[in-house]
Design a protein around this motif. Structure first.
Motif, PDB file in Angstrom:
ATOM      1  N   TYR A  19       0.782  -1.216  -0.039  1.00 53.41           N
ATOM      2  CA  TYR A  19       0.115  -0.091  -0.020  1.00 53.41           C
ATOM      3  C   TYR A  19       0.687   1.174  -0.036  1.00 53.41           C
ATOM      4  O   TYR A  19       0.430   2.258  -0.796  1.00 53.41           O
ATOM      5  CB  TYR A  19      -1.012  -0.051   1.211  1.00 53.41           C
ATOM      6  CG  TYR A  19      -2.038  -1.068   1.174  1.00 53.41           C
ATOM      7  CD1 TYR A  19      -3.028  -0.933   0.288  1.00 53.41           C
ATOM      8  CD2 TYR A  19      -2.122  -2.122   2.004  1.00 53.41           C
ATOM      9  CE1 TYR A  19      -4.119  -1.921   0.118  1.00 53.41           C
ATOM     10  CE2 TYR A  19      -3.075  -3.177   1.972  1.00 53.41           C
ATOM     11  CZ  TYR A  19      -4.035  -3.095   0.943  1.00 53.41           C
ATOM     12  OH  TYR A  19      -5.159  -3.798   1.134  1.00 53.41           O
ATOM     13  N   ASP A  20       1.725   1.365   0.836  1.00 48.45           N
ATOM     14  CA  ASP A  20       2.694   2.598   1.080  1.00 48.45           C
ATOM     15  C   ASP A  20       3.972   2.088   1.377  1.00 48.45           C
ATOM     16  O   ASP A  20       4.382   1.890   2.487  1.00 48.45           O
ATOM     17  CB  ASP A  20       2.141   3.366   2.167  1.00 48.45           C
ATOM     18  CG  ASP A  20       2.630   4.834   2.393  1.00 48.45           C
ATOM     19  OD1 ASP A  20       3.366   5.001   1.419  1.00 48.45           O
ATOM     20  OD2 ASP A  20       2.136   5.372   3.097  1.00 48.45           O
ATOM     21  N   LEU A  21       5.182   2.329   0.464  1.00 45.33           N
ATOM     22  CA  LEU A  21       6.271   1.923   0.450  1.00 45.33           C
ATOM     23  C   LEU A  21       7.070   3.129   0.482  1.00 45.33           C
ATOM     24  O   LEU A  21       6.768   4.449  -0.312  1.00 45.33           O
ATOM     25  CB  LEU A  21       6.766   0.962  -0.693  1.00 45.33           C
ATOM     26  CG  LEU A  21       6.099  -0.155  -0.417  1.00 45.33           C
ATOM     27  CD1 LEU A  21       6.605  -1.177  -1.677  1.00 45.33           C
ATOM     28  CD2 LEU A  21       6.056  -1.078   0.771  1.00 45.33           C
ATOM     29  N   SER A  22       8.291   3.394   1.018  1.00 44.10           N
ATOM     30  CA  SER A  22       9.027   4.400   1.095  1.00 44.10           C
ATOM     31  C   SER A  22      10.667   3.930   1.009  1.00 44.10           C
ATOM     32  O   SER A  22      10.636   2.853   1.742  1.00 44.10           O
ATOM     33  CB  SER A  22       8.877   5.481   1.954  1.00 44.10           C
ATOM     34  OG  SER A  22       9.222   5.126   3.196  1.00 44.10           O
ATOM     35  N   ASP A  23      11.479   4.513   0.684  1.00 45.02           N
ATOM     36  CA  ASP A  23      12.934   4.166   0.619  1.00 45.02           C
ATOM     37  C   ASP A  23      13.878   5.401   0.412  1.00 45.02           C
ATOM     38  O   ASP A  23      13.509   6.480  -0.036  1.00 45.02           O
ATOM     39  CB  ASP A  23      13.370   3.057  -0.286  1.00 45.02           C
ATOM     40  CG  ASP A  23      14.635   2.200  -0.130  1.00 45.02           C
ATOM     41  OD1 ASP A  23      15.277   2.710   0.705  1.00 45.02           O
ATOM     42  OD2 ASP A  23      14.902   1.566  -0.977  1.00 45.02           O
ATOM     43  N   THR A  24      15.413   5.311   0.579  1.00 42.29           N
ATOM     44  CA  THR A  24      16.069   6.176   0.716  1.00 42.29           C
ATOM     45  C   THR A  24      17.306   5.799   0.143  1.00 42.29           C
ATOM     46  O   THR A  24      17.789   4.858   0.445  1.00 42.29           O
ATOM     47  CB  THR A  24      16.268   6.779   1.951  1.00 42.29           C
ATOM     48  OG1 THR A  24      15.267   7.201   2.778  1.00 42.29           O
ATOM     49  CG2 THR A  24      17.513   8.152   2.062  1.00 42.29           C
ATOM     50  N   THR A  36      23.650   1.268  -7.608  1.00 38.46           N
ATOM     51  CA  THR A  36      22.403   1.073  -8.771  1.00 38.46           C
ATOM     52  C   THR A  36      21.310   0.429  -7.774  1.00 38.46           C
ATOM     53  O   THR A  36      21.481  -0.738  -7.216  1.00 38.46           O
ATOM     54  CB  THR A  36      22.709   0.351  -9.858  1.00 38.46           C
ATOM     55  OG1 THR A  36      23.777   1.019 -10.569  1.00 38.46           O
ATOM     56  CG2 THR A  36      21.503   0.225 -10.796  1.00 38.46           C
ATOM     57  N   TYR A  37      20.401   1.221  -7.551  1.00 36.74           N
ATOM     58  CA  TYR A  37      19.201   0.754  -6.750  1.00 36.74           C
ATOM     59  C   TYR A  37      18.028   0.103  -7.500  1.00 36.74           C
ATOM     60  O   TYR A  37      17.917   0.681  -8.769  1.00 36.74           O
ATOM     61  CB  TYR A  37      18.555   1.977  -5.674  1.00 36.74           C
ATOM     62  CG  TYR A  37      19.794   2.483  -4.928  1.00 36.74           C
ATOM     63  CD1 TYR A  37      19.830   1.887  -3.468  1.00 36.74           C
ATOM     64  CD2 TYR A  37      20.409   3.455  -5.280  1.00 36.74           C
ATOM     65  CE1 TYR A  37      20.705   2.487  -2.561  1.00 36.74           C
ATOM     66  CE2 TYR A  37      21.109   4.134  -4.188  1.00 36.74           C
ATOM     67  CZ  TYR A  37      21.322   3.329  -2.998  1.00 36.74           C
ATOM     68  OH  TYR A  37      22.375   4.075  -2.193  1.00 36.74           O
ATOM     69  N   ASP A  38      17.213  -0.834  -6.943  1.00 43.95           N
ATOM     70  CA  ASP A  38      15.936  -1.347  -7.459  1.00 43.95           C
ATOM     71  C   ASP A  38      15.044  -0.968  -6.165  1.00 43.95           C
ATOM     72  O   ASP A  38      15.241  -1.381  -5.457  1.00 43.95           O
ATOM     73  CB  ASP A  38      16.104  -2.984  -7.779  1.00 43.95           C
ATOM     74  CG  ASP A  38      17.026  -3.140  -8.801  1.00 43.95           C
ATOM     75  OD1 ASP A  38      17.151  -2.399 -10.081  1.00 43.95           O
ATOM     76  OD2 ASP A  38      17.655  -4.130  -8.821  1.00 43.95           O
ATOM     77  N   ALA A  39      13.989  -0.013  -6.683  1.00 45.93           N
ATOM     78  CA  ALA A  39      12.948   0.260  -5.686  1.00 45.93           C
ATOM     79  C   ALA A  39      11.980  -1.142  -5.533  1.00 45.93           C
ATOM     80  O   ALA A  39      11.614  -1.468  -4.577  1.00 45.93           O
ATOM     81  CB  ALA A  39      12.091   1.104  -6.305  1.00 45.93           C
TER      82      ALA A  39
END
Length: 207
Positions: free
Chosen positions: A7-12, A19-22
């Motif tokens: 429902y509601d994800l966050s990352d920094t 190289t990031y993968d959300a």
């Protein structure tokens, strides 16, 4: 595997060299149907955006289709240089989505997606008028010629066939039709169209 709802994800992300993968999912595809989806986003149980396992992207506004004429037809030329519809009934190919033959022009393709889409349109025909006559092809939307989409070619002797083709981007609202028109630029002689085809494919654009 049971459904897991996000429902509601966050990352920094803080490292410029990383190289990031959300969101990432790695599927071991040992056996599955060709239409299996890596992603299927729905509203009211209807898919609005899908990513198939082969990478194909589909949206509710995905529009594609093609139609063809494989037998000869006579195009009734009204005047020299005047573009007219082919007047021929095309066959709608089984490969397609949200596309039908036109209502007023059976050589046209109609957008039935319920959305306004920008499409790449391809059209071509093989034809002959009189000896050494210049023939033309131009796209039309809802019967109005599309500026810039015209192409011309010469048909030589009685046995020589002119091959004309063009491609163009066209914005189609729901129920809009796009079709190919033909002209004889050398005389008012009718055109014998031996075969023809038209194809549309929506593209993803930013709004």
């Amino acid at each position: 595997m049971a459904d897991v709802y996000l429902y509601d994800l966050s990352d920094t992300w803080t490292t410029g060299a990383t190289t990031y993968d959300a969101i990432k999912m790695d599927v071991a595809d040992n056996a599955s149907a060709a239409g299996s989806d890596l992603l299927d986003l729905q509203v009211g149980s209807s898919s609005t955006l899908r990513v198939r396992k082969d990478g194909q992207l589909f949206s509710a506004a995905t529009v594609y289709g093609q139609a063809y004429r494989a037998t000869s037809a006579t195009i009734d030329v009204t005047a020299t240089g005047s573009y007219v519809p082919t007047g021929a009934v095309f066959t709608l190919d089984s490969i397609g989505n949200a596309v039908t033959l036109g209502t007023t022009d059976k050589g046209a393709l109609k957008n039935t997606s319920g959305q306004t889409v920008t499409c790449r349109v391809f059209a071509s025909y093989d034809g002959h008028g009189g000896n050494n006559q210049q023939l033309g092809l131009q796209l039309a939307k809802n019967g109005a010629l599309i500026t810039g989409s015209e192409c011309r070619a010469f048909a030589g002797s009685a046995s020589a066939i002119a091959k004309l083709a063009c491609t163009w981007f066209v914005e189609l609202a729901d129920d809009d039709e796009v079709s190919l028109y033909a002209a004889n630029h050398s005389a008012a002689d009718d055109i014998t169209m031996q075969r023809a085809r038209i194809q549309i494919e929506s593209i993803i654009t930013e709004t």
